[in-house]
Motif scaffolding. Sequence first.
Motif, PDB file in Angstrom:
ATOM      1  N   LEU A 100       0.863  -1.181   0.000  1.00 50.06           N
ATOM      2  CA  LEU A 100       0.000   0.000   0.000  1.00 50.06           C
ATOM      3  C   LEU A 100       0.892   1.222   0.000  1.00 50.06           C
ATOM      4  CD1 LEU A 100      -2.859  -0.631   2.581  1.00 50.06           C
ATOM      5  CD2 LEU A 100      -3.008  -0.491   0.100  1.00 50.06           C
ATOM      6  N   PHE A 101       0.807   2.012  -1.043  1.00 50.38           N
ATOM      7  CA  PHE A 101       1.585   3.241  -1.080  1.00 50.38           C
ATOM      8  C   PHE A 101       0.800   4.351  -0.402  1.00 50.38           C
ATOM      9  CE2 PHE A 101       3.844   0.921  -4.395  1.00 50.38           C
ATOM     10  CZ  PHE A 101       5.152   1.250  -4.086  1.00 50.38           C
ATOM     11  N   PRO A 102       1.488   5.306   0.211  1.00 51.00           N
ATOM     12  CA  PRO A 102       0.771   6.417   0.840  1.00 51.00           C
ATOM     13  C   PRO A 102       0.139   7.308  -0.227  1.00 51.00           C
ATOM     14  CG  PRO A 102       3.138   6.810   0.886  1.00 51.00           C
ATOM     15  CD  PRO A 102       2.951   5.441   0.333  1.00 51.00           C
ATOM     16  N   TYR A 103      -0.861   8.094   0.171  1.00 43.24           N
ATOM     17  CA  TYR A 103      -1.499   8.991  -0.796  1.00 43.24           C
ATOM     18  C   TYR A 103      -0.503  10.039  -1.266  1.00 43.24           C
ATOM     19  CZ  TYR A 103      -4.406  12.555  -2.867  1.00 43.24           C
ATOM     20  OH  TYR A 103      -4.925  13.466  -3.736  1.00 43.24           O
ATOM     21  N   ASP A 104      -0.285  10.098  -2.554  1.00 38.28           N
ATOM     22  CA  ASP A 104       0.619  11.094  -3.140  1.00 38.28           C
ATOM     23  C   ASP A 104       0.355  11.152  -4.635  1.00 38.28           C
ATOM     24  OD1 ASP A 104       2.642  12.656  -4.147  1.00 38.28           O
ATOM     25  OD2 ASP A 104       4.164  11.084  -3.980  1.00 38.28           O
ATOM     26  N   PRO A 105      -0.375  12.182  -5.085  1.00 36.60           N
ATOM     27  CA  PRO A 105      -0.724  12.248  -6.508  1.00 36.60           C
ATOM     28  C   PRO A 105       0.512  12.265  -7.409  1.00 36.60           C
ATOM     29  CG  PRO A 105      -1.784  14.024  -5.251  1.00 36.60           C
ATOM     30  CD  PRO A 105      -0.900  13.303  -4.296  1.00 36.60           C
ATOM     31  N   GLU A 106       1.674  12.613  -6.857  1.00 39.36           N
ATOM     32  CA  GLU A 106       2.881  12.616  -7.699  1.00 39.36           C
ATOM     33  C   GLU A 106       3.563  11.253  -7.765  1.00 39.36           C
ATOM     34  OE1 GLU A 106       5.580  15.968  -7.260  1.00 39.36           O
ATOM     35  OE2 GLU A 106       3.986  16.992  -6.167  1.00 39.36           O
ATOM     36  N   LEU A 107       3.150  10.337  -6.924  1.00 42.32           N
ATOM     37  CA  LEU A 107       3.645   8.949  -6.953  1.00 42.32           C
ATOM     38  C   LEU A 107       5.171   8.864  -6.786  1.00 42.32           C
ATOM     39  CD1 LEU A 107       1.433   7.648  -9.922  1.00 42.32           C
ATOM     40  CD2 LEU A 107       0.959   7.416  -7.482  1.00 42.32           C
ATOM     41  N   LYS A 108       5.716   9.706  -5.920  1.00 46.91           N
ATOM     42  CA  LYS A 108       7.177   9.744  -5.779  1.00 46.91           C
ATOM     43  C   LYS A 108       7.742   8.438  -5.236  1.00 46.91           C
ATOM     44  CE  LYS A 108       7.718  14.651  -4.680  1.00 46.91           C
ATOM     45  NZ  LYS A 108       6.504  14.799  -3.856  1.00 46.91           N
ATOM     46  N   LEU A 109       7.048   7.850  -4.248  1.00 39.54           N
ATOM     47  CA  LEU A 109       7.573   6.605  -3.669  1.00 39.54           C
ATOM     48  C   LEU A 109       7.458   5.435  -4.661  1.00 39.54           C
ATOM     49  CD1 LEU A 109       8.922   5.562  -1.126  1.00 39.54           C
ATOM     50  CD2 LEU A 109       6.658   5.113  -0.139  1.00 39.54           C
ATOM     51  N   VAL A 110       6.394   5.450  -5.465  1.00 40.33           N
ATOM     52  CA  VAL A 110       6.259   4.428  -6.517  1.00 40.33           C
ATOM     53  C   VAL A 110       7.457   4.537  -7.460  1.00 40.33           C
ATOM     54  CG1 VAL A 110       4.920   3.720  -8.544  1.00 40.33           C
ATOM     55  CG2 VAL A 110       3.735   4.341  -6.426  1.00 40.33           C
ATOM     56  N   GLN A 111       7.747   5.754  -7.865  1.00 34.04           N
ATOM     57  CA  GLN A 111       8.865   5.970  -8.792  1.00 34.04           C
ATOM     58  C   GLN A 111      10.182   5.513  -8.160  1.00 34.04           C
ATOM     59  OE1 GLN A 111       9.101   9.879 -10.497  1.00 34.04           O
ATOM     60  NE2 GLN A 111      10.800   9.302 -11.823  1.00 34.04           N
ATOM     61  N   HIS A 112      10.346   5.860  -6.885  1.00 30.66           N
ATOM     62  CA  HIS A 112      11.591   5.478  -6.211  1.00 30.66           C
ATOM     63  C   HIS A 112      11.755   3.957  -6.205  1.00 30.66           C
ATOM     64  CE1 HIS A 112      14.924   5.264  -3.474  1.00 30.66           C
ATOM     65  NE2 HIS A 112      14.238   4.412  -2.747  1.00 30.66           N
ATOM     66  N   MET A 113      10.695   3.231  -5.815  1.00 29.29           N
ATOM     67  CA  MET A 113      10.795   1.761  -5.727  1.00 29.29           C
ATOM     68  C   MET A 113      11.018   1.157  -7.121  1.00 29.29           C
ATOM     69  SD  MET A 113      10.738   0.986  -2.602  1.00 29.29           S
ATOM     70  CE  MET A 113      10.334   1.793  -1.052  1.00 29.29           C
ATOM     71  N   HIS A 114      10.321   1.720  -8.097  1.00 34.21           N
ATOM     72  CA  HIS A 114      10.454   1.236  -9.479  1.00 34.21           C
ATOM     73  C   HIS A 114      11.918   1.358  -9.929  1.00 34.21           C
ATOM     74  CE1 HIS A 114       9.596   0.547 -13.679  1.00 34.21           C
ATOM     75  NE2 HIS A 114       9.953   1.774 -14.015  1.00 34.21           N
ATOM     76  N   GLU A 115      12.523   2.507  -9.637  1.00 30.36           N
ATOM     77  CA  GLU A 115      13.904   2.732 -10.090  1.00 30.36           C
ATOM     78  C   GLU A 115      14.903   2.000  -9.201  1.00 30.36           C
ATOM     79  OE1 GLU A 115      13.979   6.997 -10.208  1.00 30.36           O
ATOM     80  OE2 GLU A 115      12.812   7.063 -12.084  1.00 30.36           O
ATOM     81  N   HIS A 116      14.622   1.929  -7.912  1.00 29.72           N
ATOM     82  CA  HIS A 116      15.550   1.316  -6.966  1.00 29.72           C
ATOM     83  C   HIS A 116      15.720  -0.182  -7.239  1.00 29.72           C
ATOM     84  CE1 HIS A 116      17.663   0.787  -3.135  1.00 29.72           C
ATOM     85  NE2 HIS A 116      16.907  -0.289  -2.951  1.00 29.72           N
ATOM     86  N   PHE A 117      14.612  -0.894  -7.437  1.00 33.47           N
ATOM     87  CA  PHE A 117      14.704  -2.355  -7.587  1.00 33.47           C
ATOM     88  C   PHE A 117      14.807  -2.807  -9.042  1.00 33.47           C
ATOM     89  CE2 PHE A 117      12.760  -2.127  -3.307  1.00 33.47           C
ATOM     90  CZ  PHE A 117      13.666  -2.926  -2.625  1.00 33.47           C
ATOM     91  N   GLY A 118      14.434  -1.937  -9.966  1.00 34.33           N
ATOM     92  CA  GLY A 118      14.546  -2.302 -11.372  1.00 34.33           C
ATOM     93  C   GLY A 118      13.820  -3.599 -11.676  1.00 34.33           C
ATOM     94  N   ASP A 119      14.467  -4.480 -12.394  1.00 32.91           N
ATOM     95  CA  ASP A 119      13.841  -5.699 -12.896  1.00 32.91           C
ATOM     96  C   ASP A 119      13.590  -6.745 -11.794  1.00 32.91           C
ATOM     97  OD1 ASP A 119      12.922  -7.036 -15.261  1.00 32.91           O
ATOM     98  OD2 ASP A 119      14.587  -8.448 -14.933  1.00 32.91           O
ATOM     99  N   GLU A 120      14.201  -6.580 -10.632  1.00 35.73           N
ATOM    100  CA  GLU A 120      14.010  -7.578  -9.559  1.00 35.73           C
ATOM    101  C   GLU A 120      12.594  -7.510  -8.976  1.00 35.73           C
ATOM    102  OE1 GLU A 120      16.437  -7.060  -6.066  1.00 35.73           O
ATOM    103  OE2 GLU A 120      16.140  -9.142  -5.432  1.00 35.73           O
ATOM    104  N   VAL A 121      12.036  -6.282  -8.901  1.00 34.49           N
ATOM    105  CA  VAL A 121      10.681  -6.091  -8.371  1.00 34.49           C
ATOM    106  C   VAL A 121       9.899  -5.301  -9.426  1.00 34.49           C
ATOM    107  CG1 VAL A 121       9.295  -5.178  -6.466  1.00 34.49           C
ATOM    108  CG2 VAL A 121      11.604  -6.040  -6.015  1.00 34.49           C
TER     109      VAL A 121
END
Length: 448
Positions: A337-358
């Motif tokens: 569950l991601f926190p409410y954030d219309p800019e989706l910063k944490l989604v972007q961070h996780m997407h870039e941080h884990f890359g193809d592993e997650v």
Amino acid sequence: KNVDWNRFVDTLSGVEVIRDRPQVEKLSKDYYYFSPILQTQLADKTADLVVRPKSEAEVLAVAKACVAERIPLTVRGAGTGNYGQCIPLAGGVILDLSRLNAVKWVKPGMACVEAGAKLAAIDKVTQPQGWEIRMYPSTYRTATIGGFIGGGSGGIGSIMYGQLRDRGNLNAVRVVTLEDEPRVLELRGDDVQQVNHAYGTNGIITELEIPLGPVYPWAEVIVTFDNFMTAARFGQALGDTDGLIKKLISVHAAPIPSYFAGLKAYLPEGCHAALLMVAEPSMELFQELVKEFGGTVTYHKPAEETGKKTLLAEFTWNHTTLHARNVDPSLTYLQTLFPYDPELKLVQHMHEHFGDEVMMHLEFFRVGGAVIPAALQLVRFSTPERLQAIIDYHEANGALIANPHTYLLEDGGMKTINPVQVDFKAQVDPYGLLNPGKMRGWLERMAG
Ligand code: FAD
């Protein structure tokens, strides 16, 4: 514990009993094997026999017989849970409710159904009257309403109505107890929360009153994007646009779309994709939103053709994991569950941080009036330690993990023990026979 099973079966005169070993083994399992952790913990867990009542009176008879002999009883709907919820840890009886499946009445906005009714079967009765169930898991065609309430959380429709746990999405239930003299209790109002999402550890739900939503003609749509974050922000924007009526916003980072063999023609290689259900009358203005985000509509199945052939919803929610595992069985998943954030910063961070592993897979839904993404990321599993490190990293950064790698009720959900549910168990299941070993709050209370 030595039980004289022949004698036990005799006391159940008339109730269907299954003792055939392979069948009992099959009916003792669910989709726990999506988790490599649960696979090793649960593979050898099997019931002694299965009973399949057709009426509430038969459920009461089984409850009484189990209490008399102190036999564990685990309720089963269709066995499509993902966390071993209906796998009996201590043997005993599986109570298969798939034959208790009547739709008892339908009124505008409300239906009364028996617990074993399949979700799609309920809609079949209510839709011609202009009403449909508000939300369903992607296992819509097989799952039961009792199992969805007992072990599910939400799904297609949650973008409009929130989750099953939210006040307003379950009106009333009838529950059979496991007391010396089993009773039928009717819970209404907030009392329904005593058994809502309790893995059948504190009562056998036999009947439910479920609120319905109005039927829209739902179109199925795929929109593809060159950039994942653009796809994700499109999903958020669609969720936030209240005037556009939608039932599903499911966004997938490459290479996830490549796992959807049945949709190959609509998913160009390397694309990021949004799989959607949009009300037909919203389609014209929906196209404007697509244009604004530079997406490409590659698929549009009009409402009058949906229901025929493949359902788009059967590629979303945890069906995404199913299709991916069909291609690569070493894959597993997370629920975040991601926190409410219309800019989706944490989604972007996780997407870039884990890359193809997650690999990022988002399902947008409504929580307390705000639209947020839940994620069912696909994980390239290596070791249990690495999986835990991925979970820890998410939690340290403010993303809540509903851990799908545990069969414990509380640990898989909000982490906190719900004293109301534990108190209710103490009242209706004093011998702790219902689905033993799954409710941490009860285990801790018993341990003093
Ligand atoms: P079961 O698995 O039989 O039971 C689930 C739990 O409820 C068990 O603990 C059982 O003991 C208890 N239970 C069952 N019936 C009763 C009753 N009458 N009274 C008390 N307790 C009862 N879940 C979601 O929420 N959303 C999704 O989108 C989703 N997608 C999925 C996709 C796939 C491919 C798979 C395999 C699973 C998915 N799930 C999802 C999980 C699961 O399919 C659903 O939660 C489903 O609704 C469970 O219904 P069931 O009848 O199979 O329940």
